[in-house]
Structure formats: C-alpha cells, structure tokens
Design an enzyme around this catalytic site. Sequence first.
Site, mmCIF file in Angstrom:
data_model
loop_
_atom_site.group_PDB
_atom_site.id
_atom_site.type_symbol
_atom_site.label_atom_id
_atom_site.label_comp_id
_atom_site.label_asym_id
_atom_site.label_seq_id
_atom_site.Cartn_x
_atom_site.Cartn_y
_atom_site.Cartn_z
ATOM 1 N N ASP A 11 51.422 15.259 -32.287
ATOM 2 C CA ASP A 11 50.214 15.235 -33.110
ATOM 3 C C ASP A 11 50.364 14.267 -34.285
ATOM 4 O O ASP A 11 51.453 14.123 -34.857
ATOM 5 C CB ASP A 11 49.955 16.649 -33.634
ATOM 6 N N GLU B 52 49.569 10.905 -30.141
ATOM 7 C CA GLU B 52 48.223 10.763 -30.703
ATOM 8 C C GLU B 52 48.347 9.758 -31.854
ATOM 9 O O GLU B 52 48.673 10.121 -32.974
ATOM 10 C CB GLU B 52 47.693 12.097 -31.228
#
Length: 715
Positions: A398, A451
């Site tokens: 993330d 990401e």
Amino acid sequence: MTELSAEAYAIVEGRHSDPFHYLGLHTEDGQTVVRAFLPEASKVDAIDEHGAMAELSRIHDAGLFAGALPNGSRRYRLRACFGDTVVDLDDPYRFPPVLSDLDLYLLGEGTHQRIYDKLGAHPMALDGVPGVAFVVFAPNARRVSVVGDFNFWNPRRHPMRVRGTGYWELFVPHAAAGDHYKFDIIGPQGQHLPLKADPLAFAAELRPSTASIVLDETKLPRPRPAPSGINALGAPVSIYEVHLGSWRRKGGNEWLSYRELAEQLPRYIRDLGFTHVEFLPVNEHPFDGSWGYQPTGMFAPTSRFGTPADFSALVDACHGEGLGVMLDWVPGHFPDDPHGLGHFDGTALYEHANPLQGRHLDWGTLIYNYGRTEVVNFLVSNALFWLERYAIDGLRVDAVASMLYLDYSRPAGGWIPNKHGGRENLEAIDFLRRFNTEVFARFPQATTAAEESTAWPQVSRPVEYGGLGFGYKWNMGWMHDTLNYIGKDPIHRKHHHGDILFGLHYAFSENFILPLSHDEVVHGKRSILGRMPGDDWQRFANLRAYYSFMFAHPGKKLMFMGCEFGQEREWNHDRALDWHLLEQKRHLGIQSLIRDLNELYRTLPALHELDCDPSGFEWIVTDDAAGNVFAWIRKGIDARARCLVVINFSPNVYYNYRVRVPFAGKWREVLNSDSAHYGGSNVGNVGEVKASEGPAPELNLTVPPLAAIFLVPES
C-alpha cells in the site's frame, strides 16, 4: 543503604533493569542462595531436585524472600502459601536465556529473517517445564515487565532481562496458549508508559480491547499450496478485491466469520472465473473505518472474524478452489494508538523522531524509520511471515509513493531532504529492494505488487538492473484516464480520445495490474456504475463496454467486490453489498458478463500470455475519434493465437465497418457485450464473419452500440 538493599528495593518497587542479577539462584560465600519475589505470599520454601526443603526468609514485607538451598543443588522449585492455598511453582529466574548468541548477532546486524520464531510469545518447554518465552525489542527502556493473566497483570512479578542491543526476554513457567498479555515499560527518563501490545503478537483481542494473546503456532494448521505458476507474467491474473467485513453479512448486520467466509467466498469467486482474491489488510487494527490500513498487529490476523486457525482455513479454502491469495500489506505507516508501536520504549523507536519525517499529515499516522536496521528487519520478516505461516501467494504494498518521496503531500519547507539534497527517500528505496529480493528468494512462486501512483521508473523491474523489484505495479494512470473518458457523455468523448490511447504509450514499461479498487468507489467518487452517463440503458451498456475494454487491454486485472454486478451506491464498510440487485436482470447481466470475460481471459492465450510484452499488442484503429471506436489485436505466443477487439464507445450502430486482420478466413465472434444475455440490444455478427482474401485481409463488421466485440480466427 548497602548495594544489596538497593537491589532489593529496586525489585520491590518494580524498577530493576536486571532482575536475574538479584533474583533466582546465586552462589554467595560458598552457599547456594535463592531469592524470590512473590507478592501476597505468606511463606515460601525452596525444594531441591532431591526433595530437600529449605524455608526462605521474608526480607521485605512486599513479598521478597531469600534463603540457602541445602546440598549445593542447582535445580529447585518453590512452594508458596497464599492464605490457606499452597502452590508449587517454578521460578522464572532459574531458567537459561531464550535467545542464542547467534540470534543476538543476527538481530543486531538486522539480518534475522525469522524474527517471528524468536520475538513475541512462544509456548515451549525449558528444562522440561512448560511455559511461554516472551521477547520484545525495547533498547531505550529502563525496565520491561511482561504482565498478563498468568501474574494478575502485576508488573512487579515478571521483570525481564535485557540482552544484546536491547532485546528483553523472560521464560514464564506455566504460562500457556490463550493467555492475554502486554508489556509494562519504564522509559529512559523514568516515565511509566501505557501498557504496550506485543509488536510480534500472533493473535490479539477484539477492539476496543487491545491485549495480545499467546498462540501456539505449532498447532496452527498450514493451508495447502495454491496451483503452481499462478502468479507468472504469462498466466491469467484476474483479482477479486475483498473487504472481509462487508462482502456479506448475516442476521442483524453481523460479520461473517472466517469459517463462514470460507464456505461461501472462494466458491463465489471461482464461479465468476477470477484467478485470485485480494484481501484488504487483515492485520489487527483498532479502527473499523481504517479498513485495516492503520494496523497495530502486523503479525496477527484480525480477531473480528475469528482465530488465526480460522483465517488459515479461509486461505486453505481459497487454495482448494484454485485461487491465489493476496494480502494488502501496509509498511508505509502505522497509527499512534497508545498500545501500539508509537513511542514504544519511550523514544521514537519504530518511527522517526522528527515529525517532518515521522508523521503523515494526510492520515495522522506515523512513518517507519527505514534507516534503522531493526525496523527494516521487523518489516521484511513480517512479509515473509505471511507467506510462510499462512501460505499467502502475494503481497500488494500500500501507498508506495508515500514511502518513496520525502515531500509526499507536504508543503514547501515541511520536509527534510536526503543527503544529496533530493526528495527521494533513499532508505525506503533500499528497504523496498531488500523486501522484494528476500520475498522472491525465499518464495519464488509468490509475487508482490506496488500501489505506486507516480512515474517512478522500474518499479516492477529487477533490483539487479536498478529496479525496485516488484512483480507488478498498479496502473493508476490507466485507471484515472479511462474512468475520466467513460464518465463523459458519448458526444464529448471525441475530445478525450487520447485518454484511451495514452495508456498504450507506457503499457509495457512495467508489469501492470489494471485496478478498479476500493479507492474508486468511496468518498464521493460514486460507484463505477454511478460514473456512467446517460439513461439506464446507456449506463449499463457503458459499464459493459468499459469492463470489456479492461479485460481486452494489456495488463492483469483487479476488480473490487460489488463492481462485478454493478453496485449502485458507494461502498460502505459497515454494510454488506447490495446482493438484492441481482434480482434485476440488468445487474445479473453485468455479473454474467464478468463471468464470461474472465472465462475468455483465462482460456484465450492471446488475452494473457503477453500481457506485459509489447509484442502481444497491435493497434488496428486509433483514429476514429468521431465514431468513438477503437480496435486492436491481442497476440499469444503461437502464431494463430490472435484476438481482435473492437470497442464502440458511442450509442450508434456501425454497419459495414471495415477492420484489417492478419488472417483471411472465418473469424468467430466469441463475446459481444451487447448480447441480450447481458442486457444488451443483441446487435452483432451472428457468431462469425469471413475476412476477405488477399494480402490485406479485412472484416466487414456490424459494430454494436456502446459495446465491445471479441473475434478469433478459426484454427
């Protein structure tokens, strides 16, 4: 006051930093002396290995006892009277160290790949006595005690010893799996800190409670492995992204347990043809509204849905259906809850001390100090832990951009440059490279995905060639551009033709995943269906065309739950998806289309074998902005593995639309998103079209409105 009495008072007052120096067994003046601290005990005897008993004298009213063992014995037990109750117990201060010298060396060097085997709480037997070994890193603490169900949460009962570069350890006899515990820490300035949960706890209490729970990992069932090669660049990868707490619910809006999810979720995902499932972070976290992205228990599956064994059963069920399992993993930041990692030993241990480096302004969270060897070791070991203990097949990392840039979401003057004066976080870069290197070295069948929302180069290229080493990168640019395009009324799309074309300029610069993730259906962005313009017929036709475009485009696929049947409203983590929509044919049609797109993607090599290779793609029509039409050929490795994709983003039907193809002869229309089966108008090519003969074969097509057609040559 003598030195001995000073030590005695330090034990009684719970501030001794080296309890083994005073408590336990010692040789003094030719005698074997035992000292024990047992608050509330009225009488204590020491019993040696031969059964000989010696009464220990009370030397302090708080419960400090001392006396000589007969026969010079080195092994003993204690017998204590608490009122009318007599208890035989083992003295934790007679046991050998928990960590070996090799452990301490590797921990100090920051290269211990399996800190989860040593730190935390581990049920074991020492000298034939069952108990739990507790180890925690707190180098700046003056004193650390383990408190829990086994000692009435009294910090004076079990002070720990410090070894190496700050690893506090203690074996607590007869503590057991299921016991709740925390660490009681006195900081470097003598400050008493809030009770801290174990950074390496393998299980934790359900919020709002925050205690760690001892888990016997030797009894944790290991999931069966996923099918071999499931993450390969040439394999079909279609990911269903899931928030476990809101996929389905039961009764009065209650969560499904891991076991209940195991009975329903994998079968549903496999029925729709997805190859992978990706769970939003399952690490323990205090706040439901963070969706797991602010974890406090990096090694513990959240207790919201059951036990670690229950979570293992869910992974096993997914593998049983042939699915790969990916986890969202959050090494970029952590919350500052008092029981968590923040200011853990009274100093900025896991985070940077300077808030210009150590705190995210957007999220109010703390940033790991990637320059500290122990912190990097903690994070890398955590990644390996999920792959080993729970047979996870991939980690989606993330907020990578927030890690790579020192000035991420910071105002001018609100950040600290690197040693070269630049904005790149050199320590985070080194960490990500080490993480990927060790993951792929230990688990070559696994994968990682970043990401990363900027143009940082070579995110998914090997470390030895200067890349970050990820297996895949989320294509955030593709997602933004194409959603912008499809959200326009068709009459205006000709002015945004480049939004579709632009992604192919860089489509093979990384190994891309095309994401329609949870972030795109929250915070006022509307659902994917909610972005579609026009009346109801056009909205659903637009959605079918857009999904078809996604599956035909180079790159692996990711779709958030609910998108597969056209969820109308935004996602709400406190509610289940709107499953009742499947009672309507148009929503059922969307779901049927996703099932068939996945089937086509998996079974046609042309649609997946060269997903990440420019030789697998060829533009056919790029210049029909006025008609909102695009066409391209997807190619597999075999010379005949070809698929023509024609997409019409206008509401017009185009007859006699000529498209060149590589082969003459019959081309079968293997999917038409305008089929009545999906809720469309059934305009198409009646199953097949014959290409003209000659050096430049062409198809004369009927192109349906707001739709995509897929055609393959007859073999």
